[in-house]
Design an enzyme around this catalytic site. Structure first.
Site, PDB file in Angstrom:
ATOM      1  N   ASP A  34       9.019   5.725  11.585  1.00  0.00           N
ATOM      2  CA  ASP A  34       9.074   4.646  12.581  1.00  0.00           C
ATOM      3  C   ASP A  34      10.468   4.643  13.194  1.00  0.00           C
ATOM      4  O   ASP A  34      11.245   3.697  13.010  1.00  0.00           O
ATOM      5  CB  ASP A  34       8.790   3.308  11.895  1.00  0.00           C
ATOM      6  CG  ASP A  34       7.415   3.286  11.267  1.00  0.00           C
ATOM      7  OD1 ASP A  34       6.448   3.056  11.983  1.00  0.00           O
ATOM      8  OD2 ASP A  34       7.330   3.541  10.048  1.00  0.00           O
ATOM      9  N   HIS A  67       7.279   5.586   1.066  1.00  0.00           N
ATOM     10  CA  HIS A  67       7.967   4.363   0.636  1.00  0.00           C
ATOM     11  C   HIS A  67       8.812   4.645  -0.609  1.00  0.00           C
ATOM     12  O   HIS A  67       9.943   4.185  -0.721  1.00  0.00           O
ATOM     13  CB  HIS A  67       6.961   3.282   0.242  1.00  0.00           C
ATOM     14  CG  HIS A  67       6.099   2.786   1.352  1.00  0.00           C
ATOM     15  ND1 HIS A  67       4.760   3.052   1.439  1.00  0.00           N
ATOM     16  CD2 HIS A  67       6.392   2.005   2.427  1.00  0.00           C
ATOM     17  CE1 HIS A  67       4.255   2.473   2.502  1.00  0.00           C
ATOM     18  NE2 HIS A  67       5.211   1.834   3.128  1.00  0.00           N
ATOM     19  N   TYR A  93       0.851  -1.186   0.000  1.00  0.00           N
ATOM     20  CA  TYR A  93       0.000   0.000   0.000  1.00  0.00           C
ATOM     21  C   TYR A  93       0.897   1.250   0.000  1.00  0.00           C
ATOM     22  O   TYR A  93       0.831   2.106   0.880  1.00  0.00           O
ATOM     23  CB  TYR A  93      -0.978   0.009   1.188  1.00  0.00           C
ATOM     24  CG  TYR A  93      -2.246   0.769   0.823  1.00  0.00           C
ATOM     25  CD1 TYR A  93      -3.140   0.234  -0.095  1.00  0.00           C
ATOM     26  CD2 TYR A  93      -2.521   2.019   1.355  1.00  0.00           C
ATOM     27  CE1 TYR A  93      -4.271   0.924  -0.480  1.00  0.00           C
ATOM     28  CE2 TYR A  93      -3.649   2.724   0.977  1.00  0.00           C
ATOM     29  CZ  TYR A  93      -4.511   2.167   0.068  1.00  0.00           C
ATOM     30  OH  TYR A  93      -5.636   2.851  -0.317  1.00  0.00           O
ATOM     31  N   SER A 141       1.486   7.856   5.819  1.00  0.00           N
ATOM     32  CA  SER A 141       1.348   6.536   6.427  1.00  0.00           C
ATOM     33  C   SER A 141       0.216   5.812   5.718  1.00  0.00           C
ATOM     34  O   SER A 141      -0.793   6.437   5.353  1.00  0.00           O
ATOM     35  CB  SER A 141       0.997   6.700   7.913  1.00  0.00           C
ATOM     36  OG  SER A 141       0.475   5.484   8.426  1.00  0.00           O
ATOM     37  N   SER A 142       0.374   4.508   5.556  1.00  0.00           N
ATOM     38  CA  SER A 142      -0.717   3.734   4.938  1.00  0.00           C
ATOM     39  C   SER A 142      -1.967   3.822   5.799  1.00  0.00           C
ATOM     40  O   SER A 142      -3.080   3.707   5.303  1.00  0.00           O
ATOM     41  CB  SER A 142      -0.296   2.273   4.773  1.00  0.00           C
ATOM     42  OG  SER A 142       0.919   2.205   4.073  1.00  0.00           O
ATOM     43  N   VAL A 202       8.463  11.653   4.987  1.00  0.00           N
ATOM     44  CA  VAL A 202       7.824  12.402   3.898  1.00  0.00           C
ATOM     45  C   VAL A 202       6.436  12.810   4.380  1.00  0.00           C
ATOM     46  O   VAL A 202       5.710  11.998   4.972  1.00  0.00           O
ATOM     47  CB  VAL A 202       7.742  11.559   2.605  1.00  0.00           C
ATOM     48  CG1 VAL A 202       7.051  12.330   1.495  1.00  0.00           C
ATOM     49  CG2 VAL A 202       9.145  11.155   2.163  1.00  0.00           C
TER      50      VAL A 202
HETATM   51  O1  PAF Z   1       7.723  -0.584   8.528  1.00  0.00           O
HETATM   52  C1  PAF Z   1       7.114  -1.542   8.010  1.00  0.00           C
HETATM   53  O2  PAF Z   1       6.413  -1.405   7.011  1.00  0.00           O
HETATM   54  C2  PAF Z   1       7.222  -2.922   8.644  1.00  0.00           C
HETATM   55  O3  PAF Z   1       7.295  -2.836  10.016  1.00  0.00           O
HETATM   56  C3  PAF Z   1       8.380  -3.754   8.087  1.00  0.00           C
HETATM   57  C4  PAF Z   1       9.731  -3.124   8.377  1.00  0.00           C
HETATM   58  C5  PAF Z   1       8.214  -3.915   6.578  1.00  0.00           C
HETATM   59  C6  PAF Z   1       8.378  -5.150   8.713  1.00  0.00           C
HETATM   60  O4  PAF Z   1       7.185  -5.820   8.464  1.00  0.00           O
END
Ligand code: PAF
Length: 278
Positions: free
Chosen positions: A150, A37, A32, A185-186, A176
């Protein structure tokens, strides 16, 4: 761009890339995808010869009352976006491929997994470190890129890498933000129109803090009180607001340059996080 679901197949492809002398980069995601990302993908693209993005909604990092089942998924769209970024390989395993029947081995950065987000999500980081270690073992990346929204997750993964002598280099990309400042965030998708408008208070409270710090505020308790009241004024429920040392995650008694301020806030059932470094 190849899309692979099986571990055995992905191992062969990575081994062949390594034989050709390619540096392997990994961006682990739960799909997503948003601009946050994609900025990590671009960062990784610049640093490696063979870029892998994993898309796996990891069940072990969701608590029993959390949103694993309804976590947003859109593989088609994700693949379209990743193709544009010239990703070489997408690893998109099934839950069964990653966690075979009877799986019972976990890895945990014990103390840091219990604080901050870990206080209200007790199994979350154990699930994250377990799946990330599995991805490292399967994909053997030279570098792995994580987002700094995160922040605690990135620090915990760096700690796991050090403690377990893994050879992967962990790189973190910048947060971002949407135009109004809300961190991408998703989970923003869960917010109602009103909640979405109000959620910008996370960013605004951090902006307020920066200004107050410049003007001389040094007491974390005073800062927390003011930030909590700003958030409450927008119908947010504070999970935590902390001021910690970036390297040890220990709470600080006095704000100073380099202090990390991190917060988690509920809007209804949706829990959002954000942070900044003074
Ligand atoms: O940050 C995330 O999207 C998740 O915690 C990760 C690092 C892909 C692990 O599932």
């Amino acid at each position: 761009m190849r899309v692979v679901k099986r571990i055995a197949q992905v191992r062969k492809i990575i081994a062949s890339a390594k034989r050709r002398g390619k540096t392997v980069g990994l961006v682990p995601t739960m799909g997503y995808l948003h601009e946050g990302h994609l900025s990590l993908v671009r960062l990784a693209r610049r640093r490696c010869g063979f870029l892998v993005v994993s898309i796996f909604v990891n069940p072990t990092q969701f608590g029993p009352r959390e949103d694993f089942g309804r976590y947003p998924r859109d593989l088609k769209r994700d693949l379209r976006l990743l193709k544009k970024e010239k990703v070489d390989l997408v690893f998109n395993p099934s839950v069964h491929e990653i966690y075979t029947e009877g799986h019972q081995t976990y890895v945990e950065v014990v103390d840091w997994s219990k604080i901050m987000c870990g206080a209200s999500r007790p199994i979350h980081f154990r699930g994250v470190t377990t799946v990330v270690l599995k991805l490292f073992n399967i994909l053997e990346p030279d570098i792995a890129v994580f987002g700094s929204k995160d922040f605690q997750q990135a620090v915990i993964i760096e700690k796991m890498v050090r403690d377990l002598d893994l050879s992967v280099k962990v790189v973190t990309g910048k947060i971002v933000r949407e135009k109004d400042g809300l961190a991408m965030s998703s989970r923003n998708k869960y917010l109602s129109k009103d909640q979405r408008k109000n959620a910008v208070v996370l960013y605004n409270s951090l902006k307020w803090l920066r200004q107050a710090y410049i003007k001389g505020l040094r007491d974390p308790k005073l800062a927390i009180k003011k930030m909590a009241s700003m958030i409450k004024g927008k119908n947010g429920k504070v999970d935590y607001i902390v001021f910690v040392d970036k390297n040890t995650l220990e709470p600080v008694k006095k704000l100073r340059k380099g202090t990390l301020v991190a917060l988690a806030v509920f809007f209804g059932k949706t829990r959002l996080i954000d942070n900044t470094t003074l």
